[in-house]
Motif scaffolding. Structure first.
Motif, short mmCIF file in Angstrom:
data_model
loop_
_atom_site.label_atom_id
_atom_site.label_comp_id
_atom_site.label_asym_id
_atom_site.label_seq_id
_atom_site.Cartn_x
_atom_site.Cartn_y
_atom_site.Cartn_z
N VAL A 24 35.79 53.26 34.75
CA VAL A 24 37.27 53.87 34.21
C VAL A 24 38.39 53.01 33.11
N PRO A 25 38.80 51.84 33.25
CA PRO A 25 39.46 51.11 32.92
C PRO A 25 39.23 51.12 30.75
N LEU A 26 38.01 51.20 30.74
CA LEU A 26 37.71 51.29 28.98
C LEU A 26 37.74 52.29 28.71
N MET A 27 37.83 53.87 29.10
CA MET A 27 37.83 55.34 29.15
C MET A 27 39.35 55.45 28.44
N ALA A 28 39.81 55.42 29.79
CA ALA A 28 41.18 55.42 30.11
C ALA A 28 42.22 55.96 29.81
N PHE A 29 43.20 56.34 29.25
CA PHE A 29 44.37 55.72 28.43
C PHE A 29 45.83 55.42 30.14
N GLY A 30 46.47 54.36 29.97
CA GLY A 30 47.39 54.40 30.41
C GLY A 30 46.80 53.01 31.89
N LEU A 31 46.37 52.48 31.16
CA LEU A 31 45.86 51.22 31.93
C LEU A 31 47.23 49.96 32.32
N ASP A 32 46.45 49.12 32.47
CA ASP A 32 47.41 47.68 33.11
C ASP A 32 47.48 47.11 31.74
N GLU A 33 48.14 47.29 31.02
CA GLU A 33 47.97 45.94 29.37
C GLU A 33 48.62 44.13 30.09
N THR A 34 48.96 44.40 31.38
CA THR A 34 49.26 43.33 31.53
C THR A 34 48.08 41.82 32.26
N LEU A 35 46.98 42.74 32.19
CA LEU A 35 46.11 42.31 32.04
C LEU A 35 45.39 41.97 31.08
N ASP A 36 45.71 42.10 30.42
CA ASP A 36 44.95 41.53 28.52
C ASP A 36 45.25 40.05 28.13
N PRO A 37 44.44 39.26 28.16
CA PRO A 37 44.37 38.11 28.40
C PRO A 37 45.04 37.01 27.00
N ALA A 38 44.37 38.16 26.07
CA ALA A 38 45.35 38.19 24.37
C ALA A 38 46.69 37.14 24.85
N ARG A 39 47.95 38.03 25.63
CA ARG A 39 49.21 38.15 26.51
C ARG A 39 49.41 36.56 26.36
N LEU A 40 48.23 35.79 26.64
CA LEU A 40 48.45 34.60 28.09
C LEU A 40 47.63 33.37 27.01
N ALA A 41 47.70 33.59 26.47
CA ALA A 41 46.25 32.48 25.39
C ALA A 41 47.14 31.19 25.29
N LEU A 42 48.86 31.62 24.86
CA LEU A 42 48.77 30.80 24.10
C LEU A 42 50.45 29.68 25.26
N PHE A 43 49.95 30.04 27.11
CA PHE A 43 50.20 29.53 28.02
C PHE A 43 49.21 28.24 28.27
N PRO A 44 50.27 26.98 29.28
CA PRO A 44 48.68 25.53 29.83
C PRO A 44 48.15 26.19 30.31
N LEU A 45 47.76 26.40 30.54
CA LEU A 45 46.60 27.13 32.12
C LEU A 45 45.40 26.73 31.66
#
Length: 519
Positions: A74-95
């Motif tokens: 479902v996360p691959l095919m459905a719309f309206g999923l949790d965009e906050t879990l995209d790792p690209a959004r956190l790539a620049l954090f010192p983690l």
């Protein structure tokens, strides 16, 4: 660090709910659906206890496997999923990658749908546990099954996140979506064609195959309640750890992989249909939409799914021994295909994104907006009308009587017109943004996932209700009513465009803002 990620996600959710009523209604709808799913899932699992123990031991592993498959697919095919879990959004954090994976896992389980899944899975303890040992092992078994679903889901989405930002990757996903739909309907097809005359035997065979998978081991651990159950849980725990390690590895590669979603495309080609379209604004808009249909992967997904959904329903209604359900077996699949195609018009302006401002500047009257919608509907009709005609003919041939094809085609065209009219209204009342770079985590802008779901779901219900006066008599055998379906659909489409043009022109700034959100 884990609690920090959870607080960040909850803060993003709260921030996304401020301001717009549509977002708040979408979130409330999603929350109510999650509560309903939790209660229904727990209740259905609990009812399994009333069945014989061997049957219950077959049902629960299959249900666990379906939960896991749903979390992966479902996360691959459905719309309206949790965009906050995209790792690209956190790539620049010192983690470190391990800290990032731990935080993302915690954020993954913070939300109404993960909690609903956990509540539903906990009903398996009621279904299978016999004695204190079953209850004691049931709690960790449910937790491990839930962890398996989450980690497997994140592993697949993270591993494919880079590929799904490219056009080729999205095309592959379109084909995978089609096969997913077909695979989900395989048991129904087998039963309808007597390839499995014994449903209980088929269930037992599936449970035997799943016995040594993590979902099967977790279910058998609950039923066993002894040392063998402990051993099963150890295997499940090791599997979850291995999947977690693979997820960390995929996450590490995803954070350093270059983004290829904005690389240059190929040469521009003129459409063969351009010379056949009318001149003026209608023809220009139709030509643009036909180019989107040819080059935009998400558009191709909708067309392909419409074809294969109608094919699945067609063979499902074709009963055992070559029998059929009468005209329904020909008209039903064609109308369903028209409904799925019509859902594409539920967010007509979303695909334009920020470029819609050029249209907004050019629109001087509501008539200009109505003409734009007419061009979009013309482009859809150019593809859908012959496609629905072929689907109707195929359904009639499979049903065993080609004479049903005209009635099926006329009714499907009427449903398509109804879908266009309803879609025009939802396009200006519940618009949302298509992400510029489609990925595995979202099909809408941040905070608009519930809005996207409400838009499509409301369109589907409204089309079904408005099409009922012409579809129901035809399904019941009064096939001459199909002659009225096309004029009825054209009238609804015209009325929908007229209402939508007045509403949309009055709120063009809001419409432009809704489809231009940063993604």
């Amino acid at each position: 660090m884990t609690w920090l990620f959870v607080r960040m996600k909850l803060s993003l959710v709260r921030g996304g709910l401020r301001g717009e009523l549509a977002r708040q209604l979408g979130f409330v709808f999603s929350l109510l659906a999650a509560v309903l799913m939790a209660v229904a899932g727990f209740g259905l699992f609990a009812l399994v206890r009333l069945a014989p123990h061997d049957v219950a031991l077959d049902v629960v592993p299959v249900a666990f496997a379906m939960f896991a498959a749903a979390w992966i697919v479902v996360p691959l095919m459905a719309f309206g999923l949790d965009e906050t879990l995209d790792p690209a959004r956190l790539a620049l954090f010192p983690l470190t990658t391990r800290q990032l994976a731990t935080g993302l896992f915690a954020a993954s389980v913070a939300g109404p749908w993960p909690i609903a899944s956990l509540v539903a899975l906990s009903g398996s303890v009621v279904a299978l546990a016999h004695g204190p040992g079953g209850v004691l092992l049931g709690v960790p078994a449910v937790v491990l099954q839930f962890a398996f679903c989450i980690v497997a889901s994140r592993l697949v989405t993270t591993a494919l996140s880079g590929a799904l930002r490219t056009r080729r990757g999205r095309d592959v996903l379109a084909v995978a979506a089609v096969f997913g739909v077909l695979f989900a309907q395989l048991p129904n097809l087998l039963l309808n064609h007597r390839l499995a005359a014994d449903p209980a035997g088929m269930l037992a065979s599936a449970a035997d195959v799943l016995r040594w998978t993590p979902p099967g081991l977790a279910a058998h651990a609950i039923a066993d309640g002894g040392l063998a159950g402990v051993a099963d849980l150890v295997v499940v725990a090791v599997t979850v750890v291995v999947l977690g390690w693979l997820w960390i590895t995929a996450l590490r590669h995803a954070l350093v992989r270059p983004d290829s979603s904005n690389q240059g495309g190929g040469s521009v080609r003129r459409s063969w249909a351009g010379g056949l379209l009318p001149g003026g604004m209608i023809g220009a808009v139709a030509a643009k939409e036909l180019k989107y249909a040819r080059r935009e992967p998400r558009g191709r997904v909708n067309w392909i799914i419409a074809i294969f959904v109608s094919a699945v329903v067609m063979f499902s209604l074709h009963g055992p021994g070559g029998g059929s359900a009468g005209p329904t077996s020909a008209i039903g699949p064609a109308c369903l295909a028209a409904l799925v195609i019509g859902l594409q018009s539920a967010n007509s302006f979303g695909i334009d994104g920020r470029s819609l401002w050029m249209n907004a500047v050019a629109f001087g009257t509501p008539r200009d907006l109505r003409t734009d919608l007419a061009g979009r509907h013309l482009a859809m009709a150019v593809i859908a009308v012959p496609l629905l005609a072929l689907a109707s003919l195929a359904a009639a041939l499979v049903a065993g009587d080609a004479a049903w094809a005209p009635a099926a085609a006329l009714t499907a065209w009427g449903v398509l017109g109804v879908g266009m009219g309803v879609g025009a209204l939802t396009s200006v009342t519940v618009p949302y943004t298509y992400p510029d770079r489609l990925n595995a985590f979202s099909g809408a802008a941040p905070g608009q996932g519930g809005q996207a779901f409400v838009s499509s779901f409301a369109t589907m219900l409204a089309v079904a209700a408005l099409a009922l006066p012409v579809v129901l008599p035809v399904l019941l055998g009064t096939t001459w009513v199909a002659v009225l379906a096309v004029p009825y659909g054209v009238a609804v489409a015209w009325a929908g465009r007229r209402l939508a043009s007045g509403i949309g022109f009055a709120r063009l700034p809001e419409l432009l803002a809704a489809v231009s959100r940063p993604t």
